[in-house]
Motif scaffolding. Sequence first.
Motif, PDB file in Angstrom:
ATOM      1  N   GLU A   2      70.067  33.229  30.206  1.00  0.00           N
ATOM      2  CA  GLU A   2      69.414  33.999  29.134  1.00  0.00           C
ATOM      3  C   GLU A   2      69.269  33.177  27.859  1.00  0.00           C
ATOM      4  O   GLU A   2      68.279  33.320  27.128  1.00  0.00           O
ATOM      5  CB  GLU A   2      70.217  35.269  28.845  1.00  0.00           C
ATOM      6  N   ALA A   3      70.223  32.288  27.604  1.00  0.00           N
ATOM      7  CA  ALA A   3      70.183  31.463  26.388  1.00  0.00           C
ATOM      8  C   ALA A   3      69.293  30.237  26.547  1.00  0.00           C
ATOM      9  O   ALA A   3      69.089  29.483  25.600  1.00  0.00           O
ATOM     10  CB  ALA A   3      71.601  31.027  26.022  1.00  0.00           C
TER      11      ALA A   3
ATOM     12  N   THR B 291      83.268  37.020  36.550  1.00  0.00           N
ATOM     13  CA  THR B 291      83.360  36.313  35.268  1.00  0.00           C
ATOM     14  C   THR B 291      82.504  35.051  35.284  1.00  0.00           C
ATOM     15  O   THR B 291      81.760  34.778  34.338  1.00  0.00           O
ATOM     16  CB  THR B 291      84.828  35.951  34.959  1.00  0.00           C
ATOM     17  N   VAL B 292      82.592  34.297  36.357  1.00  0.00           N
ATOM     18  CA  VAL B 292      81.796  33.071  36.483  1.00  0.00           C
ATOM     19  C   VAL B 292      80.308  33.417  36.517  1.00  0.00           C
ATOM     20  O   VAL B 292      79.498  32.784  35.828  1.00  0.00           O
ATOM     21  CB  VAL B 292      82.202  32.287  37.750  1.00  0.00           C
ATOM     22  N   LEU B 293      79.940  34.424  37.294  1.00  0.00           N
ATOM     23  CA  LEU B 293      78.543  34.833  37.380  1.00  0.00           C
ATOM     24  C   LEU B 293      78.021  35.278  36.020  1.00  0.00           C
ATOM     25  O   LEU B 293      76.906  34.922  35.633  1.00  0.00           O
ATOM     26  CB  LEU B 293      78.373  35.946  38.409  1.00  0.00           C
ATOM     27  N   GLN B 294      78.806  36.009  35.267  1.00  0.00           N
ATOM     28  CA  GLN B 294      78.376  36.465  33.948  1.00  0.00           C
ATOM     29  C   GLN B 294      78.145  35.285  33.010  1.00  0.00           C
ATOM     30  O   GLN B 294      77.192  35.279  32.229  1.00  0.00           O
ATOM     31  CB  GLN B 294      79.391  37.445  33.345  1.00  0.00           C
ATOM     32  N   ARG B 295      78.987  34.255  33.102  1.00  0.00           N
ATOM     33  CA  ARG B 295      78.788  33.046  32.284  1.00  0.00           C
ATOM     34  C   ARG B 295      77.465  32.384  32.629  1.00  0.00           C
ATOM     35  O   ARG B 295      76.730  31.934  31.740  1.00  0.00           O
ATOM     36  CB  ARG B 295      79.940  32.055  32.504  1.00  0.00           C
ATOM     37  N   VAL B 296      77.148  32.315  33.909  1.00  0.00           N
ATOM     38  CA  VAL B 296      75.882  31.717  34.335  1.00  0.00           C
ATOM     39  C   VAL B 296      74.713  32.554  33.829  1.00  0.00           C
ATOM     40  O   VAL B 296      73.724  32.019  33.319  1.00  0.00           O
ATOM     41  CB  VAL B 296      75.832  31.561  35.874  1.00  0.00           C
TER      42      VAL B 296
END
Length: 122
Positions: free
Chosen positions: A85-86, A75-80
């Motif tokens: 990407e943004a 979950t943390v990695l996906q947020r990063v």
Amino acid sequence: MHTVWLEGPDYVLDLLGARTATDSLRLVRRGGTVCVAGSLSGWLISDFEPIAMIPSGTKLTAFHSDTIKGSAGATVLQRVIHAVEAGVYRPNLDRVFALDDIVAAHRYMEDNRATGKVVVAP
């Protein structure tokens, strides 16, 4: 007595470890946070005196990748990943060397000329 910048970053993520931790503590603004998350130079800081070397109000923390495991880590990695990407995180890219110039790239870093990331590409 170590000098602390009046203006500096709120946070420093130190990926090298012991060799640069005290420099990171001098770099961060008073009251900021230094997180040591790397150990490329080892974990022992010779002659480390916390009261003398950690500026008043400044926080020194550590992170180990073993801290976040399993689905919590994903979950943390996906947020990063989404933030990258943004365009939220923008790397400070100094120079790109060709793989054939690996010796020059190392000399560039060892001479402390880099002002950001040095990348070696095939």
